[in-house]
Scaffold this motif. Structure first.
Motif, PDB file in Angstrom:
ATOM      1  N   UNK A 209      53.000  36.160  36.560  1.00  0.00           N
ATOM      2  CA  UNK A 209      54.092  35.632  35.687  1.00  0.00           C
ATOM      3  C   UNK A 209      55.131  36.299  35.349  1.00  0.00           C
ATOM      4  N   UNK A 210      56.396  36.042  34.514  1.00  0.00           N
ATOM      5  CA  UNK A 210      57.525  37.599  34.611  1.00  0.00           C
ATOM      6  C   UNK A 210      58.803  36.379  33.576  1.00  0.00           C
ATOM      7  N   UNK A 211      58.660  36.683  31.960  1.00  0.00           N
ATOM      8  CA  UNK A 211      59.694  36.524  30.950  1.00  0.00           C
ATOM      9  C   UNK A 211      60.853  37.964  31.436  1.00  0.00           C
ATOM     10  N   UNK A 212      61.854  36.928  31.534  1.00  0.00           N
ATOM     11  CA  UNK A 212      62.944  37.880  32.238  1.00  0.00           C
ATOM     12  C   UNK A 212      63.805  38.727  30.971  1.00  0.00           C
ATOM     13  N   UNK A 213      63.544  40.131  31.361  1.00  0.00           N
ATOM     14  CA  UNK A 213      64.238  41.911  30.523  1.00  0.00           C
ATOM     15  C   UNK A 213      63.160  42.067  28.850  1.00  0.00           C
ATOM     16  N   UNK A 214      61.617  41.053  29.862  1.00  0.00           N
ATOM     17  CA  UNK A 214      60.329  41.616  28.508  1.00  0.00           C
ATOM     18  C   UNK A 214      59.165  41.395  29.948  1.00  0.00           C
ATOM     19  N   UNK A 215      58.599  41.021  30.664  1.00  0.00           N
ATOM     20  CA  UNK A 215      57.014  41.462  30.774  1.00  0.00           C
ATOM     21  C   UNK A 215      57.114  41.314  31.866  1.00  0.00           C
ATOM     22  N   UNK A 216      56.413  42.102  33.526  1.00  0.00           N
ATOM     23  CA  UNK A 216      55.881  41.219  33.767  1.00  0.00           C
ATOM     24  C   UNK A 216      54.745  41.015  34.425  1.00  0.00           C
ATOM     25  N   UNK A 217      54.153  40.393  35.125  1.00  0.00           N
ATOM     26  CA  UNK A 217      52.528  40.624  34.904  1.00  0.00           C
ATOM     27  C   UNK A 217      51.990  40.780  36.367  1.00  0.00           C
ATOM     28  N   UNK A 218      50.811  40.998  37.354  1.00  0.00           N
ATOM     29  CA  UNK A 218      50.544  41.332  38.353  1.00  0.00           C
ATOM     30  C   UNK A 218      48.854  41.363  38.117  1.00  0.00           C
ATOM     31  N   UNK A 219      48.328  40.400  39.331  1.00  0.00           N
ATOM     32  CA  UNK A 219      47.261  40.675  38.949  1.00  0.00           C
ATOM     33  C   UNK A 219      45.948  40.932  40.225  1.00  0.00           C
ATOM     34  N   UNK A 220      44.805  41.500  40.276  1.00  0.00           N
ATOM     35  CA  UNK A 220      44.365  41.492  41.252  1.00  0.00           C
ATOM     36  C   UNK A 220      44.080  40.609  42.358  1.00  0.00           C
ATOM     37  N   UNK A 221      44.307  40.823  43.467  1.00  0.00           N
ATOM     38  CA  UNK A 221      44.127  39.923  44.674  1.00  0.00           C
ATOM     39  C   UNK A 221      42.597  39.809  45.589  1.00  0.00           C
ATOM     40  N   UNK A 222      42.007  39.370  44.928  1.00  0.00           N
ATOM     41  CA  UNK A 222      40.414  39.761  45.514  1.00  0.00           C
ATOM     42  C   UNK A 222      39.898  38.792  46.528  1.00  0.00           C
ATOM     43  N   UNK A 223      40.610  38.172  47.167  1.00  0.00           N
ATOM     44  CA  UNK A 223      40.510  38.617  48.746  1.00  0.00           C
ATOM     45  C   UNK A 223      41.569  39.381  49.841  1.00  0.00           C
ATOM     46  N   UNK A 224      41.742  40.278  48.794  1.00  0.00           N
ATOM     47  CA  UNK A 224      42.780  41.745  49.732  1.00  0.00           C
ATOM     48  C   UNK A 224      41.875  42.253  50.754  1.00  0.00           C
ATOM     49  N   UNK A 225      42.169  42.533  51.841  1.00  0.00           N
ATOM     50  CA  UNK A 225      41.734  42.620  53.202  1.00  0.00           C
ATOM     51  C   UNK A 225      41.401  43.694  53.606  1.00  0.00           C
ATOM     52  N   UNK A 226      42.009  44.856  52.521  1.00  0.00           N
ATOM     53  CA  UNK A 226      41.454  46.303  52.164  1.00  0.00           C
ATOM     54  C   UNK A 226      39.589  46.132  51.336  1.00  0.00           C
ATOM     55  N   UNK A 227      38.675  45.570  51.028  1.00  0.00           N
ATOM     56  CA  UNK A 227      37.163  45.813  50.462  1.00  0.00           C
ATOM     57  C   UNK A 227      37.680  46.044  49.535  1.00  0.00           C
ATOM     58  N   UNK A 228      37.766  47.322  49.792  1.00  0.00           N
ATOM     59  CA  UNK A 228      37.872  48.330  48.742  1.00  0.00           C
ATOM     60  C   UNK A 228      38.974  48.068  47.066  1.00  0.00           C
ATOM     61  N   UNK A 229      40.007  47.960  47.198  1.00  0.00           N
ATOM     62  CA  UNK A 229      40.920  48.084  46.482  1.00  0.00           C
ATOM     63  C   UNK A 229      41.719  46.133  46.085  1.00  0.00           C
ATOM     64  N   UNK A 230      42.757  46.278  44.776  1.00  0.00           N
ATOM     65  CA  UNK A 230      42.847  47.590  44.529  1.00  0.00           C
ATOM     66  C   UNK A 230      41.322  48.094  43.255  1.00  0.00           C
ATOM     67  N   UNK A 231      42.248  48.647  42.374  1.00  0.00           N
ATOM     68  CA  UNK A 231      41.067  49.021  41.667  1.00  0.00           C
ATOM     69  C   UNK A 231      41.137  48.783  40.488  1.00  0.00           C
ATOM     70  N   UNK A 232      42.259  48.576  39.741  1.00  0.00           N
ATOM     71  CA  UNK A 232      42.663  47.643  38.689  1.00  0.00           C
ATOM     72  C   UNK A 232      43.008  45.572  39.133  1.00  0.00           C
ATOM     73  N   UNK A 233      42.776  45.567  37.483  1.00  0.00           N
ATOM     74  CA  UNK A 233      41.910  44.332  37.307  1.00  0.00           C
ATOM     75  C   UNK A 233      43.636  43.766  37.262  1.00  0.00           C
ATOM     76  N   UNK A 234      44.353  44.563  36.477  1.00  0.00           N
ATOM     77  CA  UNK A 234      46.017  43.767  35.727  1.00  0.00           C
ATOM     78  C   UNK A 234      46.777  44.946  35.824  1.00  0.00           C
ATOM     79  N   UNK A 235      48.438  44.919  36.055  1.00  0.00           N
ATOM     80  CA  UNK A 235      49.883  45.067  36.055  1.00  0.00           C
ATOM     81  C   UNK A 235      49.953  44.814  35.273  1.00  0.00           C
ATOM     82  N   UNK A 236      50.391  45.147  34.411  1.00  0.00           N
ATOM     83  CA  UNK A 236      51.879  44.807  33.045  1.00  0.00           C
ATOM     84  C   UNK A 236      52.830  45.289  32.917  1.00  0.00           C
TER      85      UNK A 236
END
Length: 523
Positions: A209-236
């Motif tokens: 999600x994104x609220x302009x000039x306020x907040x941007x959120x990205x979440x872990x992609x469970x099917x990422x091609x490197x099985x070990x990564x990423x470590x974080x669930x969420x970056x806000x």
């Protein structure tokens, strides 16, 4: 893909040279970066889960990887979309979505083997057709990397996992450009769209999600091609443009990580045992931009008069509290691309007056000086420049504007007389010499045009060996200064960051322009 051993000294990264952008072996260029700070790539203690709260200095604007030029957007897109290759800490190009690549003997035919089993965030599988569609979109819709696609004679696919590109002539920077978000791969279906608001990539995080000039959120992609990564669930990312407010929020324990630490607070944070202070240098080149299509800066003598009026060392000291380095060319300091003898033009009020008279302004002139208000260092720099220029009768009327207005009015519409901004990711020389200064460059906006300069930079693109290319960039740097291009280069600025000790892993990307959260974690 696991991280390398811990503690790679960043200074080592600059010692590599030769074979810049060589499609045959993928070596990067020699970008001399000198700093004692070590890059921590040891993830042996990494744990999965958790959220990092990031206080960002500049808000994310739009999210179309092929058209978005703002660094703040590239910093999040780096985690969502990916390219065929990317740069590593040795400043070499390494495979990413391409498992490997080969070049013909004359460097005009590139063949990429696409990584199998990679999913996009929409569940579709990456194939060579997506690569074709993404590059075709850049070419047909004149994306920011369209000038690089101009030398592409043809593209083709051979099955699902082989992509072929034919160039009209050898073109050394092509692979390095592919490592930037402007040539990232998106699904073929999305490549049909004229604009993208919600990017779909193959990266370790997906857009939330994104609220302009306020907040941007990205979440872990469970099917990422490197099985070990990423470590974080969420970056806000919380958009906190005001430097003091951002730092105070961090000090209050409400954030885990901030970028854009005000230079005046660098030493205090470096001494604070509760803070992990990070300095990466040099990462961005700050300049004073002049509109060469409008009076008075359409006259070289007017530009030289202002150049001679400025003491760049004083400007840098005031803006960065000693954290930076005065610039003389767009080549990264200490790299082999840098002119060995070129120095910044010294302050000389007598010569400034001579050039004012030659330009027909013996009593000086008055212009507007538009400064993006989010960048405190540039505001301070502008105030010092204003004071220095006034000594010879050049009145620079400072107007503080928002970053979004800078992008629309100054950069896009070219409705300005004088301004400041900065460039990032100058780790390969074509980025510094072509994008802002060549008439066909993606970031060209000052209107300064010089055929001899253009020819030199064009010629440099055809050579792959350092001994052939570097002298051409040295000559180009001399032209930039002698003919006073539309950029008066001011200083190289480090990226200053602070985080709690709970936030671990290397977050800065090797090219210094973006952040990579895939190898970071919360304790």
């Amino acid at each position: 893909m696991k991280a390398a051993a811990a503690g790679i000294p960043i200074a080592f990264a600059g010692c590599l040279g030769g074979d810049d952008d060589d499609p045959g072996n993928g070596n990067g260029n020699g970008n001399g970066v000198g700093d004692e700070t070590e890059v921590d790539t040891d993830d042996s203690d990494a744990t999965h889960g958790g959220e990092v709260l990031w206080g960002g200095s500049v808000p994310v604007q739009s999210l179309d990887p092929h058209f978005e030029s703002a660094a703040a957007s590239a910093r999040v897109l780096e985690n969502i979309t990916q390219g065929l290759v990317r740069v590593n800490w040795e400043y070499e190009l390494e495979p990413l979505l391409a498992e490997s690549w080969d070049a013909s003997e004359d460097n005009t035919e590139l063949t990429f083997q696409i990584r199998e089993g990679v999913q996009f965030h929409d569940g579709s599988e990456l194939t060579a057709e997506d690569v074709y569609a993404s590059f075709n979109r850049i070419q047909e819709h004149e994306g920011l990397a369209a000038d690089y696609m101009a030398l592409v004679d043809g593209m083709d696919t051979d099955g699902d996992y082989t992509f072929e590109m034919t160039l009209s002539e050898p073109f050394a920077p092509m692979l390095s450009r592919m490592a930037t978000s402007h040539m990232h791969i998106i699904p073929a279906d999305q490549a049909d769209q004229n604009s993208i608001d919600e990017p779909i990539g193959t990266g370790p995080f997906e857009f939330d999600s994104m609220e302009l000039d306020s907040e941007f959120v990205m979440t872990r992609f469970d099917e990422y091609w490197d099985d070990d990564l990423p470590y974080l669930d969420t970056v806000t990312k919380l958009e906190i443009s005001d430097d003091d407010n951002r730092l105070n929020t961090f000090n209050a324990g409400e954030l885990d990580f901030i970028n854009g630490v005000p230079p005046r607070h660098a030493d205090d944070l470096d001494d604070d045992p509760d803070v992990d202070f990070i300095r990466r240098f040099p990462q961005s080149l700050t300049y004073l931009g002049l509109n060469c299509n409008e009076e008075p800066f359409d006259d070289i003598d007017a530009r030289l008069a202002l150049d001679y009026a400025i003491d760049k060392q004083e400007v840098m000291e005031a803006a960065l509290y000693g954290q930076g380095q005065v610039a003389s060319s767009p080549a990264a300091p200490d790299s082999e691309w840098e002119h060995p003898d070129l120095e910044p033009r010294p302050q000389d009020y007598d010569l400034a007056q001579e050039h004012l008279e030659a330009a027909g302004y013996p009593d000086g002139f008055e212009v507007t000086f538009q400064i993006p208000e989010q960048y405190n260092d540039q505001v301070t720099a502008a105030q010092v420049i204003e004071s220095q220029a006034a000594q010879v009768g050049i009145d620079l009327n400072i107007q503080l504007i928002t970053w979004s207005n800078w992008l629309s009015d100054v950069y896009t519409d070219r409705n300005f007389e004088a301004t400041t901004s900065s460039y990032l990711a100058l780790w390969f020389p074509d980025a510094g010499f072509h994008r802002p200064f060549h008439t066909d460059g993606a970031f060209f906006f000052t209107g300064w045009e010089d055929d001899e300069y253009n020819d030199l930079v064009d010629e440099a693109r055809r050579y792959y060996e350092m001994e052939d290319r570097a002298p051409l960039y040295h000559d180009a740097a001399e032209i930039l200064q002698e003919r006073r291009s539309g950029h008066i280069l001011l200083y190289w600025m480090p990226t200053l960051m602070a985080r709690t000790h709970d936030f671990q892993g290397e977050v800065m990307s090797p090219d210094g322009s973006t952040f990579r959260f895939e190898n970071t974690w919360m304790n």
